[in-house]
Design an enzyme around this catalytic site. Structure first.
Site, short mmCIF file in Angstrom:
data_model
loop_
_atom_site.label_atom_id
_atom_site.label_comp_id
_atom_site.label_asym_id
_atom_site.label_seq_id
_atom_site.Cartn_x
_atom_site.Cartn_y
_atom_site.Cartn_z
N HIS A 107 35.82 43.93 41.94
CA HIS A 107 36.93 43.89 40.99
C HIS A 107 37.85 45.09 41.14
O HIS A 107 39.08 44.97 41.03
CB HIS A 107 36.39 43.83 39.55
CG HIS A 107 35.77 42.53 39.19
ND1 HIS A 107 36.39 41.31 39.41
CD2 HIS A 107 34.57 42.23 38.62
CE1 HIS A 107 35.62 40.33 38.99
NE2 HIS A 107 34.50 40.86 38.51
N HIS A 163 41.79 45.03 42.09
CA HIS A 163 42.80 45.77 41.33
C HIS A 163 43.67 46.60 42.26
O HIS A 163 44.91 46.62 42.15
CB HIS A 163 42.13 46.66 40.29
CG HIS A 163 43.08 47.33 39.36
ND1 HIS A 163 42.80 48.52 38.72
CD2 HIS A 163 44.34 46.99 38.95
CE1 HIS A 163 43.82 48.87 37.97
NE2 HIS A 163 44.76 47.97 38.10
N HIS A 209 29.43 43.86 43.09
CA HIS A 209 30.33 42.86 42.50
C HIS A 209 31.42 43.53 41.67
O HIS A 209 32.60 43.18 41.77
CB HIS A 209 29.52 41.90 41.62
CG HIS A 209 30.37 40.94 40.84
ND1 HIS A 209 30.78 39.72 41.34
CD2 HIS A 209 30.91 41.03 39.59
CE1 HIS A 209 31.52 39.10 40.44
NE2 HIS A 209 31.61 39.87 39.37
N GLU A 210 31.03 44.51 40.87
CA GLU A 210 32.02 45.22 40.05
C GLU A 210 32.98 46.02 40.93
O GLU A 210 34.16 46.15 40.61
CB GLU A 210 31.32 46.13 39.04
CG GLU A 210 30.42 45.40 38.05
CD GLU A 210 31.11 44.25 37.34
OE1 GLU A 210 32.33 44.34 37.09
OE2 GLU A 210 30.43 43.25 37.03
#
Length: 235
Positions: free
Chosen positions: A109, A113, A105-106
């Site tokens: 991100h 980005h 999940h991270e």
């Protein structure tokens, strides 16, 4: 006593505070229980959360994001300003399907980005405004009440708090999109087996509900401020 609501005595809007507390507690308990359940299920790949994160980032062509170990439980996050993916004690060295899901999940991100995902960029712009607004709102409203119920200050305080609400709402598509990316990547990279992906989906869904709860709580808090102070004048 103020017209419409008992400012000094009984305040019927306290029910909104109770609702906020119940929503937050339920979401927090749900994510913790779901994570704990699937944290006991070891992934067939044998990868740790950190190793899975590295594989996902490299598969996306991302080599300039470092992975760090931070203290805490489920304190995982991606820091876009320093391009660092920080994984907590419960994720970094764990080989569970839950930990791998959180790490993925991270990574979602980080990929957002890299691809300049619109909602993520908007959320980054709102961070300083939201922080200032949430901290200044209550002091402004209290000062307005002290100064003969100055409606200008009170309305500015309510307006300032609304930026915190907007931030929470913008956060929702960012988090849901990161989870969707994570689930796809985990399958494509064969980091999780087909039967393990649904387990991870449950973990990420429970985690997403904490953001829904935060958004709902902020909306309810804004509603309470409007009911208590918006447009009312001292009798």
């Amino acid at each position: 006593m103020y017209g419409g609501y008992g400012f000094y005595y009984y305040d019927p809007t306290y029910i909104l505070v109770i609702i906020c507390a119940i929503i937050s507690l339920f979401a927090s308990a749900r994510v913790q229980s779901t994570f704990n359940k699937y944290n006991r299920v070891l992934a067939a790949s044998g990868l740790t959360g950190a190793q899975a994160a590295e594989r996902i980032l490299h598969s996306a062509g991302i080599y300039d994001v470092s992975i760090e170990h931070v203290r805490g439980n489920l304190s995982d996050h991606y820091d876009p300003s320093h391009k660092v993916l920080r994984l907590s004690d419960s994720t970094y060295n764990s080989r569970s399907v839950a930990a791998i899901g959180v790490a993925a999940h991270e990574c979602g991100h980080a990929i957002q980005h890299q691809q300049e995902y619109g909602p993520l960029n908007l959320r980054s712009l709102l961070v300083p405004i939201s922080n200032i607004g949430s901290k200044a709102a209550i002091p402004l409203i209290l000062i307005g009440c002290i100064l003969s119920y100055n409606q200008t200050l009170i309305q500015i305080g309510i307006f300032a708090f609304s930026f915190a609400v907007i931030f929470q709402l913008v956060t929702l598509p960012v988090e849901f999109n990161a989870s969707s990316r994570a689930l796809v990547l985990l399958g494509e990279q064969h980091i999780l087996d087909e039967y393990e992906v649904p387990m991870t989906r449950k973990v990420l869904r429970a985690a997403a509900m904490t953001y829904v709860a935060a958004a709902a709580a902020s909306i309810i808090q804004l509603l309470r401020l409007i009911l208590l102070f918006g447009g009312r004048r001292r009798d």
